[in-house]
Enzyme design. Structure first.
Site, short mmCIF file in Angstrom:
data_model
loop_
_atom_site.label_atom_id
_atom_site.label_comp_id
_atom_site.label_asym_id
_atom_site.label_seq_id
_atom_site.Cartn_x
_atom_site.Cartn_y
_atom_site.Cartn_z
CE LYS A 54 -3.76 -2.52 2.20
NZ LYS A 54 -4.58 -2.82 3.38
CD GLN A 98 -3.62 -4.50 6.58
OE1 GLN A 98 -3.80 -3.42 6.07
NE2 GLN A 98 -3.94 -5.63 5.97
CG ASP A 121 -9.35 -0.04 5.53
OD1 ASP A 121 -9.28 -0.50 4.37
OD2 ASP A 121 -8.51 -0.25 6.40
#
Ligand code: GUN
Length: 296
Positions: A54, A98, A121
């Site tokens: 990412k 994450q 997200d």
């Protein structure tokens, strides 16, 4: 092979190029480059690989990205106070924690701490709640589900009225993909470990999204001829012919299913690259929201 190959890698590359272009236009106008902060808690090796990818993608699109790593024994308060600090930092437009978090941490509370406007997200309970409700739109759509929908919308399939089967009900993929398919007016069946006669249900599907994490689970004779098959699985299987000792396969037995389906995504090179492209798009959108124009 009968099925058309859906080239996620190529589609993602062109989306990333588009984002890069839009970032350049912002900077040209004197607006700040988008800024993404990532947070990893603990030492999950797969998480580290994903987050590294990412950051690399951000760098290539001229998006600023800053990584934060906390030890596996970090407390709930430590994680939440890092998120709060990032919420208050005007140079950070998007925050990505994450998942999975180490056992013992309350994931829902952490996700709830992320500012809605920075939730790139799309996992904040309010964003997911809006996804589940008619007539409401989340500020951000989770990246992998958004990538799946982009591939479907560009495959030429008519989603309205289609029978869609989603294998898996995870918070990250299965459930949000199912909600998005409902929003697109598909008739959705969600299959999971307690579902009876999964092959029979899949045989009725015009669209299949597989996200169960079982290598080559879906067999060729389960698939309706002409169906569109999106394989979200990324599974390592032993392969002594490879230097690494393993290869990656999806949740779909590719060679068999490609003989029957109308279109199919490969693994790797299908959904995976789309996830990253969609994260970049969401980060650009977060920067636009912060500009105050409200329409991302
Ligand atoms: N873990 C697996 N996929 C994802 C993702 O898209 N975002 C985050 N934050 N964690 C993940």
């Amino acid at each position: 092979m009968r099925a058309k190959l859906i080239d996620g890698k190529a589609i993602a590359e062109s989306l990333r190029e588009e984002v890069k272009q839009k970032v350049a236009e912002r900077v040209e106008k004197g607006l700040p480059a988008p800024g993404l902060a990532t947070v990893i808690v603990g030492d999950n090796p797969a998480s580290k690989v994903y987050v590294r990818m990412k950051h690399k993608a951000c760098q290539e699109a001229d998006i600023i990205s800053i990584g934060h790593e906390l030890p596996a024994d970090a407390s709930q308060e430590e994680v939440e106070s890092l998120v709060q600090k990032l919420n208050a930092d005007p140079s950070i437009h998007g925050i990505l924690v994450q998942l999975p978090l180490p056992a013992g941490l309350d994931e829902e509370r952490v996700l709830n701490t992320i500012s809605l406007q920075k939730d790139v997200d799309g996992f904040h309970p309010i964003n997911i709640g809006r996804l589940a409700q008619k007539g409401r739109e989340p500020l951000f759509i989770p990246a992998t589900p958004a990538g799946v929908m982009y591939l479907l919308e560009n495959s030429g399939v008519e989603l309205s009225g289609a029978n869609a089967v989603v294998l898996g009900r995870s918070n990250i993929v299965g459930m949000p993909v199912s909600l998005l398919l409902v929003k697109a007016n598909a008739t959705v069946t969600i299959c999971h470990s307690r579902t009876k006669d999964i092959p029979g249900l899949i045989r009725e599907a015009d669209v299949l999204v597989a996200a169960v994490g079982i290598p080559e689970y879906v067999r060729g004779d389960w698939v309706k001829p002409g169906a569109i098959v999106i394989d979200v699985g990324v599974n390592r299987v032993e392969d002594e012919t490879r230097k690494s000792g393993y290869r990656l396969v999806g949740d779909v037995a590719f060679d068999e299913v490609a003989e029957v389906a109308g279109a199919i995504t490969p693994v790797p090179g299908g959904v995976g690259p789309m996830t990253i492209a969609m994260l970049l798009r969401n980060t650009l959108r977060a920067a636009r929201l912060a500009d105050g124009n409200g329409n991302g």
